[in-house]
Scaffold this motif. Structure first.
Motif, PDB file in Angstrom:
ATOM      1  N   LEU A  43       0.727  -1.116  -0.040  1.00 30.76           N
ATOM      2  CA  LEU A  43      -0.016   0.179   0.069  1.00 30.76           C
ATOM      3  C   LEU A  43       0.954   1.267  -0.244  1.00 30.76           C
ATOM      4  CD1 LEU A  43      -2.899  -1.032   2.697  1.00 30.76           C
ATOM      5  CD2 LEU A  43      -2.972  -0.763   0.046  1.00 30.76           C
ATOM      6  N   PHE A  44       2.063   1.152   0.504  1.00 27.32           N
ATOM      7  CA  PHE A  44       2.892   2.238   0.695  1.00 27.32           C
ATOM      8  C   PHE A  44       3.435   2.651  -0.860  1.00 27.32           C
ATOM      9  CE2 PHE A  44       7.266   3.967   1.099  1.00 27.32           C
ATOM     10  CZ  PHE A  44       6.975   4.953   1.698  1.00 27.32           C
ATOM     11  N   ASN A  45       3.683   1.660  -1.447  1.00 29.45           N
ATOM     12  CA  ASN A  45       4.456   1.641  -2.717  1.00 29.45           C
ATOM     13  C   ASN A  45       3.347   1.970  -3.606  1.00 29.45           C
ATOM     14  OD1 ASN A  45       6.892   0.709  -1.941  1.00 29.45           O
ATOM     15  ND2 ASN A  45       6.499  -1.308  -2.441  1.00 29.45           N
ATOM     16  N   LYS A  46       2.040   1.450  -3.691  1.00 23.52           N
ATOM     17  CA  LYS A  46       1.137   1.928  -4.730  1.00 23.52           C
ATOM     18  C   LYS A  46       0.053   2.861  -4.242  1.00 23.52           C
ATOM     19  CE  LYS A  46       2.653  -1.362  -7.353  1.00 23.52           C
ATOM     20  NZ  LYS A  46       3.068  -1.348  -8.443  1.00 23.52           N
ATOM     21  N   ASP A  47      -0.035   3.315  -3.155  1.00 24.92           N
ATOM     22  CA  ASP A  47      -0.818   4.476  -2.631  1.00 24.92           C
ATOM     23  C   ASP A  47      -2.337   3.624  -2.303  1.00 24.92           C
ATOM     24  OD1 ASP A  47       0.927   6.502  -2.811  1.00 24.92           O
ATOM     25  OD2 ASP A  47       0.471   6.993  -4.902  1.00 24.92           O
ATOM     26  N   LYS A  48      -2.705   3.014  -3.127  1.00 21.51           N
ATOM     27  CA  LYS A  48      -4.112   2.518  -2.672  1.00 21.51           C
ATOM     28  C   LYS A  48      -4.405   1.346  -3.609  1.00 21.51           C
ATOM     29  CE  LYS A  48      -6.409   5.392  -6.294  1.00 21.51           C
ATOM     30  NZ  LYS A  48      -7.357   6.597  -6.530  1.00 21.51           N
ATOM     31  N   SER A  50      -6.938  -2.598  -4.210  1.00 18.39           N
ATOM     32  CA  SER A  50      -8.059  -3.584  -3.816  1.00 18.39           C
ATOM     33  C   SER A  50      -7.703  -4.694  -2.996  1.00 18.39           C
ATOM     34  CB  SER A  50      -8.848  -3.880  -4.931  1.00 18.39           C
ATOM     35  OG  SER A  50      -8.290  -4.638  -5.769  1.00 18.39           O
ATOM     36  N   ILE A  51      -8.554  -5.433  -2.411  1.00 21.06           N
ATOM     37  CA  ILE A  51      -7.962  -6.810  -1.649  1.00 21.06           C
ATOM     38  C   ILE A  51      -7.691  -7.690  -2.969  1.00 21.06           C
ATOM     39  CG2 ILE A  51      -8.840  -8.633  -0.554  1.00 21.06           C
ATOM     40  CD1 ILE A  51     -10.895  -6.858   0.936  1.00 21.06           C
ATOM     41  N   GLU A  52      -8.318  -7.666  -3.875  1.00 19.93           N
ATOM     42  CA  GLU A  52      -7.900  -8.765  -4.916  1.00 19.93           C
ATOM     43  C   GLU A  52      -6.606  -8.529  -5.532  1.00 19.93           C
ATOM     44  OE1 GLU A  52     -12.238  -8.734  -4.043  1.00 19.93           O
ATOM     45  OE2 GLU A  52     -10.861  -7.331  -4.883  1.00 19.93           O
ATOM     46  N   THR A  53      -6.342  -6.992  -5.830  1.00 18.47           N
ATOM     47  CA  THR A  53      -5.245  -6.748  -6.307  1.00 18.47           C
ATOM     48  C   THR A  53      -4.083  -7.068  -5.396  1.00 18.47           C
ATOM     49  OG1 THR A  53      -6.064  -4.967  -7.556  1.00 18.47           O
ATOM     50  CG2 THR A  53      -3.762  -4.950  -7.177  1.00 18.47           C
ATOM     51  N   TYR A  79      -7.436   2.905   5.730  1.00 22.74           N
ATOM     52  CA  TYR A  79      -8.946   3.236   5.652  1.00 22.74           C
ATOM     53  C   TYR A  79      -9.287   2.991   4.325  1.00 22.74           C
ATOM     54  CZ  TYR A  79      -7.189   7.553   3.098  1.00 22.74           C
ATOM     55  OH  TYR A  79      -6.696   8.496   2.303  1.00 22.74           O
ATOM     56  N   LEU A  80     -10.504   2.988   4.045  1.00 21.89           N
ATOM     57  CA  LEU A  80     -11.151   2.196   2.757  1.00 21.89           C
ATOM     58  C   LEU A  80     -11.857   3.396   1.964  1.00 21.89           C
ATOM     59  CD1 LEU A  80     -11.860  -0.278   0.924  1.00 21.89           C
ATOM     60  CD2 LEU A  80     -13.948  -0.441   2.411  1.00 21.89           C
ATOM     61  N   LYS A  81     -11.656   3.609   0.669  1.00 20.67           N
ATOM     62  CA  LYS A  81     -12.364   4.735  -0.242  1.00 20.67           C
ATOM     63  C   LYS A  81     -12.480   4.105  -1.529  1.00 20.67           C
ATOM     64  CE  LYS A  81     -11.989   9.451  -1.574  1.00 20.67           C
ATOM     65  NZ  LYS A  81     -11.182  10.828  -1.525  1.00 20.67           N
ATOM     66  N   ASN A  82     -13.779   4.123  -1.889  1.00 21.04           N
ATOM     67  CA  ASN A  82     -14.059   3.538  -3.358  1.00 21.04           C
ATOM     68  C   ASN A  82     -13.585   2.139  -3.687  1.00 21.04           C
ATOM     69  OD1 ASN A  82     -15.022   6.098  -4.137  1.00 21.04           O
ATOM     70  ND2 ASN A  82     -13.175   7.008  -4.840  1.00 21.04           N
ATOM     71  N   ASN A  83     -13.516   1.396  -2.673  1.00 21.26           N
ATOM     72  CA  ASN A  83     -13.395  -0.279  -2.690  1.00 21.26           C
ATOM     73  C   ASN A  83     -11.941  -0.385  -2.743  1.00 21.26           C
ATOM     74  OD1 ASN A  83     -14.765  -2.619  -2.312  1.00 21.26           O
ATOM     75  ND2 ASN A  83     -14.450  -3.036  -4.408  1.00 21.26           N
ATOM     76  N   GLU A  84     -10.946   0.540  -2.505  1.00 27.13           N
ATOM     77  CA  GLU A  84      -9.605   0.513  -2.297  1.00 27.13           C
ATOM     78  C   GLU A  84      -9.043   0.726  -0.821  1.00 27.13           C
ATOM     79  OE1 GLU A  84      -7.755   0.966  -6.666  1.00 27.13           O
ATOM     80  OE2 GLU A  84      -8.424   2.533  -5.942  1.00 27.13           O
ATOM     81  N   PHE A  85      -8.114   0.202  -0.415  1.00 25.80           N
ATOM     82  CA  PHE A  85      -7.558   0.391   0.821  1.00 25.80           C
ATOM     83  C   PHE A  85      -6.180   1.361   0.668  1.00 25.80           C
ATOM     84  CE2 PHE A  85      -9.879  -3.100   1.758  1.00 25.80           C
ATOM     85  CZ  PHE A  85     -10.303  -3.289   3.026  1.00 25.80           C
TER      86      PHE A  85
END
Length: 355
Positions: A43-48, A50-53, A79-85
């Motif tokens: 998440l740090f590398n990609k900014d945001k 989804s669970i599946e990704t 935190y969760l926004k537009n189905n992405e963490f």
């Protein structure tokens, strides 16, 4: 003691905090898994993401990533926004903050199983949790025998906080050009080696248990300071063994928290008896009442429970007034007091009270 804390939370906040306490061991493991499995780093590398990704990229199950990230929501690590963490500041600290990671590894590797024996330790006045690590009376006797992973976490925790003090304390200690130090509880020799590197003439003698002095001698030899740093292996709790005399400075660094107040008095009296009128006695310690930040106080209160259940069963991170009383009782006068050295330490300089 001066007043500390309050009870100003509303009922909802108080109830939430109570649930955090109730589930703390479980949620700690969730936080550690989010870190260790690479989810926070992703998440740090990609900014945001989804669970599946995340599951696909890290070769983890969707189910596993899902339950961990949902726990991370309540931990406020994501935190969760537009189905992405998205990673929060708290999540970043768990991922990248050195202190947080050292504390977490110390909690997991040294304390996690042992702290389950806390109640029995309180009742019996012994470190009942130590049996999870080995068959010793105190953890200090067995430090050199700990499994490597546990040993690393213990020494990382022990050294991290004191290491940050060295650049600040050296000019203070060497202001009057001392020629010799007695390093009481010198452990593996980190402080002694720093002194030898800082001043090309000073001589240091380390007092500690045999396991620690054995390790210290190896490090001293590797550094090439055998001519200026020596070691003496003793039982520091045996008050019948006097400290050697003739030193300009007697030094105790992050050491007295390993002992009860009665034991500290015995150590201080032996220091007093070994000192000349012109010598100085320095104590470097972390006092929970003298911290700049609430996070430091919280960490010190938690560390006290490690001493109770794991280390020795009778010591703690002390309130400064507890130690100042022992200093006076042992016959010393406080000559100087330097607060907030490094991250969280206080440096106390004492002189003999001449009657």
């Amino acid at each position: 003691m001066k007043d500390f804390g309050s009870d100003k939370k509303n009922v909802l906040q108080a109830n939430l905090d109570a649930q955090k306490i109730a589930f703390a061991p479980i949620m700690f493991q969730a936080a550690k898994s989010l870190r260790n499995l690479g989810i926070l780093q992703y998440l740090f590398n990609k900014d945001k993401a989804s669970i599946e990704t995340i599951a696909t990229e890290l070769n983890l199950s969707v189910y596993g990533v899902k339950v961990l990230l949902e726990a991370g929501l309540s931990l406020e690590m994501v935190y969760l926004k537009n189905n992405e963490f998205i990673l929060t500041k708290t999540g970043y600290f768990v991922l990248r903050d050195e202190i947080t990671n050292i504390n977490m590894d110390f909690t997991q590797d040294v304390n996690y199983l042992a702290i389950n024996h806390l109640e029995k330790s309180i009742i019996n006045g012994k470190p009942e949790g130590l049996k999870e690590l080995g068959n010793w009376d105190t953890v200090y006797v067995g430090l050199s025998e700990l499994p490597e992973k546990i040993k690393k976490s213990w020494f990382d925790f022990d050294h991290f906080y004191s290491d940050y003090t060295f650049p600040e304390i050296m000019p203070i200690l060497f202001d009057n050009n001392p020629k010799s130090f007695l390093d009481v509880g010198g452990n593996t020799g980190k402080f002694a080696l720093q002194c030898a590197q800082y001043d090309s003439t000073v001589k240091i003698t380390i007092l500690d248990l045999p396991g620690q002095t054995n390790v210290a001698r190896k490090k001293i030899t590797e550094a090439g300071f055998e001519d200026r740093i020596s070691t003496i292996a003793i039982n520091l709790l045996d008050n019948s063994i006097p400290f050697p005399k003739g030193f300009d400075i007697i030094w105790m660094s992050q050491f007295i928290d390993c002992f009860s107040l009665d034991e500290i008095y015995g150590l201080f009296r032996r220091a007093y008896e070994a000192m000349s009128e012109n010598a100085s006695f320095y104590i470097l310690e972390t006092f929970w009442d003298l911290q700049r930040f609430q996070a430091s106080t919280y960490s010190l209160h938690a560390t006290s429970l490690y001493f109770t259940a794991v280390a020795n069963g009778n010591s703690q991170m002390y309130h400064s007034k507890d130690i100042l009383k022992v200093i006076e009782k042992a016959g010393f006068l406080v000559d100087e007091m330097h607060e907030i050295i490094g991250i969280s330490h206080t440096l106390i300089k004492c002189k003999k009270r001449i009657l």
